[in-house]
Design an enzyme around this catalytic site. Structure first.
Site, short mmCIF file in Angstrom:
data_model
loop_
_atom_site.label_atom_id
_atom_site.label_comp_id
_atom_site.label_asym_id
_atom_site.label_seq_id
_atom_site.Cartn_x
_atom_site.Cartn_y
_atom_site.Cartn_z
N HIS A 2 19.20 5.08 -15.92
CA HIS A 2 20.66 4.99 -15.81
C HIS A 2 21.29 5.31 -17.16
O HIS A 2 20.83 4.85 -18.22
CB HIS A 2 21.05 3.57 -15.36
CG HIS A 2 22.46 3.46 -14.87
ND1 HIS A 2 23.55 3.50 -15.72
CD2 HIS A 2 22.96 3.32 -13.63
CE1 HIS A 2 24.66 3.37 -15.02
NE2 HIS A 2 24.32 3.27 -13.74
N HIS B 21 1.25 -1.39 -25.64
CA HIS B 21 1.41 -2.78 -25.21
C HIS B 21 0.16 -3.28 -24.48
O HIS B 21 -0.12 -4.48 -24.46
CB HIS B 21 2.67 -2.94 -24.34
CG HIS B 21 2.51 -2.53 -22.91
ND1 HIS B 21 2.83 -1.27 -22.47
CD2 HIS B 21 2.06 -3.22 -21.83
CE1 HIS B 21 2.58 -1.21 -21.17
NE2 HIS B 21 2.13 -2.37 -20.76
N LYS C 42 -3.78 6.67 8.95
CA LYS C 42 -2.45 6.45 9.52
C LYS C 42 -1.52 5.72 8.54
O LYS C 42 -0.32 5.60 8.81
CB LYS C 42 -2.55 5.65 10.83
CG LYS C 42 -2.96 4.20 10.67
CD LYS C 42 -2.89 3.47 12.00
CE LYS C 42 -3.13 1.98 11.86
NZ LYS C 42 -2.97 1.27 13.14
N ARG D 210 1.19 -4.95 4.23
CA ARG D 210 0.51 -4.06 5.16
C ARG D 210 -0.66 -3.33 4.47
O ARG D 210 -1.72 -3.15 5.05
CB ARG D 210 1.51 -3.05 5.73
CG ARG D 210 0.91 -2.13 6.77
CD ARG D 210 1.97 -1.21 7.39
NE ARG D 210 1.38 -0.27 8.32
CZ ARG D 210 1.15 -0.52 9.60
NH1 ARG D 210 1.47 -1.69 10.10
NH2 ARG D 210 0.60 0.39 10.38
N VAL E 212 23.43 -3.32 -17.19
CA VAL E 212 24.04 -2.48 -16.14
C VAL E 212 24.07 -3.25 -14.82
O VAL E 212 25.10 -3.34 -14.15
CB VAL E 212 23.24 -1.17 -15.95
CG1 VAL E 212 23.93 -0.28 -14.90
CG2 VAL E 212 23.12 -0.44 -17.28
#
Length: 583
Positions: free
Chosen positions: A432, A268, A410, A385, A43
């Site tokens: 999809h 797996h 935060k 981050r 795809v």
């Protein structure tokens, strides 16, 4: 020696020499031929990346996170160690001046002289050692509030256990009942704040905190687990252990109970552990691991630790109802630490590669960044981050404190992005409709040739295994990759010669079978002739069926290449041995 890899996602990354040895094995190189996103490549043309580069990326991120946590742990320990030294100085400062002078003079004595001073008591010697290792001038530089904190720590140390517990309860109680306290308790409550008690408890647990520090061996084990966590994937990654193996289970229900049971247990992750063991044995890497300080013998904790990070050990389930009732009665109190590779004080290490508690781990960090890069869709999550703000903290659960990898409050928005990003990738790529149609057709093609003799794989014992059985033997499984697609598609071209002789022989067998049956009908010959005819016909029919299945599989894959896909899932129904369109 270490090797530098230029990765399109993480840039230049340096990997440990042991990791390079693992990468250079055939078992790991196999991952070059297994698509990360399976049928998504049909795809999204850019989604050509494989498990090979993903595994290297996870090993890199696992090492980065482990090293970052190690640095922050040392930063947390350092002020506590300094505080402990100052507390000991505070005690020394309380000694009588003449006694302190005597101890100072003793600092100049040799170890041999000290041994001869039999009149000194053991506690005096301990004070002397502390004095020798301390700088009293540092104590003079302390501010008034720092001296006050030290005074409080010394006072808390002199409190007995019951008084300390009582103080903690008073600090946690509501303010209404505090007026009824006796003067001694009220004075104690005013003297010590909750932060003083918390600091004191941390100081008391300093030795325990040191045991939870991440070692160099821990970092290396975490990197190996990240590198090898996907060794067990089959052709087209999750397609093989998902859609294909599920279809095999359904197809064989009631026919081969043991085989079906084994298939149902297979994952797996389990195959990754088996492939990892096979990799070490075949390439003699256990000795190399020992060289770098890892414990890999039969009872080697490091080898067990690596395997446990790849797949969490299953908890033992009660065998009967009575055992279940007993387990519920003991519930939280009887919960045991399920891991053997590391003690519970290092529980947070199991959250780096594959986090079963929160789902936040470096495996996702890499595939988010890598999949989005190759799919051409934006990635909203910033894993760098997360690494920067991550800390190891004590989290109270089940009436005890457990160490977890935590983030600041935060950072909640960045953490939400992890799950939002995962949903986005699944919606736009993994689920999809064209990708699903392609994988359904791949499944149909593989099932048709699963037991075909020309597609069987030789095992370590010399047996010829079906495609669906190869996961039980790591030597056979090493040979099973996405290349099976091309082998089926170009099967006729790959044969030595068009088998005209074989076809003629099959026709002769069929003609002979027909003649035999005709003779049976006309002359009513012996039962032996009838049985012989049935055997020949059965053999011919089986051969023709296999050829038909192979041709059908090739036709399905040709349709995939020509984009003549199923329009809906309902089209993938078998009827009379054929895949027919549902109008």
């Amino acid at each position: 020696m270490a090797k530098v890899f230029n990765d399109p996602i993480h840039g230049h990354i340096e990997l440990h020499p042991l990791l390079v040895k693992i990468i250079d094995t055939p078992q790991f190189q196999r991952l070059r031929n297994i698509k990360q996103l399976g049928g998504v490549y049909f795809v999204y043309p850019g989604a050509s990346h494989n498990r090979f580069e993903h595994s290297i990326g996870v090993a890199h991120l696992a090492g980065e996170l482990a090293k970052a946590l190690k640095v922050k742990q040392l930063e947390q320990i350092k002020p506590l160690e300094e505080l402990k030294e100052l507390k000991e100085l505070k005690k020394l400062k309380k000694l009588k001046p003449e006694y302190l002078e005597q101890l100072k003079k003793l600092q100049n004595l040799t170890p041999q002289d000290l041994k001869e001073l039999q009149e000194l008591m053991p506690e005096d010697l301990d004070k002397l050692k502390k004095l020798q290792n301390s700088k009293l001038e540092d104590f003079e530089k302390l501010k008034a509030e720092e001296l006050e904190d030290l005074e409080k720590l010394v006072e808390l140390e002199n409190l007995d256990f019951t008084k300390l517990e009582k103080l903690k309860k008073l600090q946690n109680s509501k303010s209404e009942g505090l007026e009824e306290l006796n003067p001694e308790d009220k004075k104690m409550l005013q003297r010590f704040k909750p932060k003083d008690v918390e600091k004191f408890e941390k100081l008391e647990r300093l030795d325990e905190l040191k045991k939870s520090l991440i070692s160099d061996q821990d970092v290396l084990c975490v990197q190996i687990a990240g590198l090898c966590h996907d060794l067990g994937h089959g052709p087209f990654s999750h397609f093989f252990d998902g859609m294909f193996m599920d279809a095999i289970k359904r197809d064989k229900k009631g026919k081969a109970d043991k085989e079906v049971t084994d298939n149902e247990k297979w994952t797996h992750e389990k195959a990754s552990i088996e492939m990892f063991k096979h990799l070490l044995d075949q390439n003699g890497l256990k000795e190399v691991m020992k060289k770098y300080g890892l414990k890999v013998d039969e009872d080697g904790t490091d080898l067990v630790f690596i395997e446990e990070m790849i797949k969490k050990p299953q908890d033992e389930k009660p065998q009967n109802d009575a055992a279940q009732d007993n387990e519920h009665q003991n519930n939280d109190a009887s919960k045991k630490w399920p891991y053997k590779g590391r003690e519970e004080k290092k529980s947070f290490l199991y959250e780096i590669v594959s986090n079963k508690n929160t789902g936040i781990d470096v495996d996702k960090f890499d595939y988010f960044a890598r999949d989005c890069h190759h799919l051409g869709i934006p990635n909203s999550f910033d894993h760098q981050r997360f690494v920067m703000f991550a800390r190891v903290c004590d989290v109270e659960e089940d009436r005890k404190k457990t160490k977890h990898i935590c983030s600041r409050d935060k950072e909640s928005a960045n953490l939400y992005d992890i799950f939002q990003q995962r949903l986005s990738i699944h919606r736009r790529a993994c689920q999809h409709k064209i990708k699903m149609a392609v994988e359904i057709m791949l499944k149909d093609a593989l099932i048709l040739v699963d037991d075909h003799p020309d597609f069987k794989i030789k095992s370590s014992k010399g047996e010829m295994l079906n495609i669906s059985q190869a996961n039980g033997d790591m030597e056979a499984y090493t040979k099973l990759t996405d290349h099976v697609f091309e082998r089926i598609l170009h099967y006729q071209e790959g044969r030595k010669e068009p088998s005209s002789e074989e076809e003629r022989k099959k026709e002769q067998d069929l003609e002979q079978a027909r003649e035999i049956l005709q003779r049976v009908e006309e002359e009513r010959k012996k039962e032996q002739d009838l049985e012989q005819a049935r055997e020949i016909l059965q053999r011919v029919e089986e051969e023709r069926k296999k050829e038909q299945d192979l041709e059908q599989a090739r036709e399905i894959l040709k349709r995939v290449m020509e984009r003549d896909l199923y329009r809906c899932v309902g089209q993938a129904k078998k009827k009379s041995g054929e895949v027919r369109k549902q109008e």
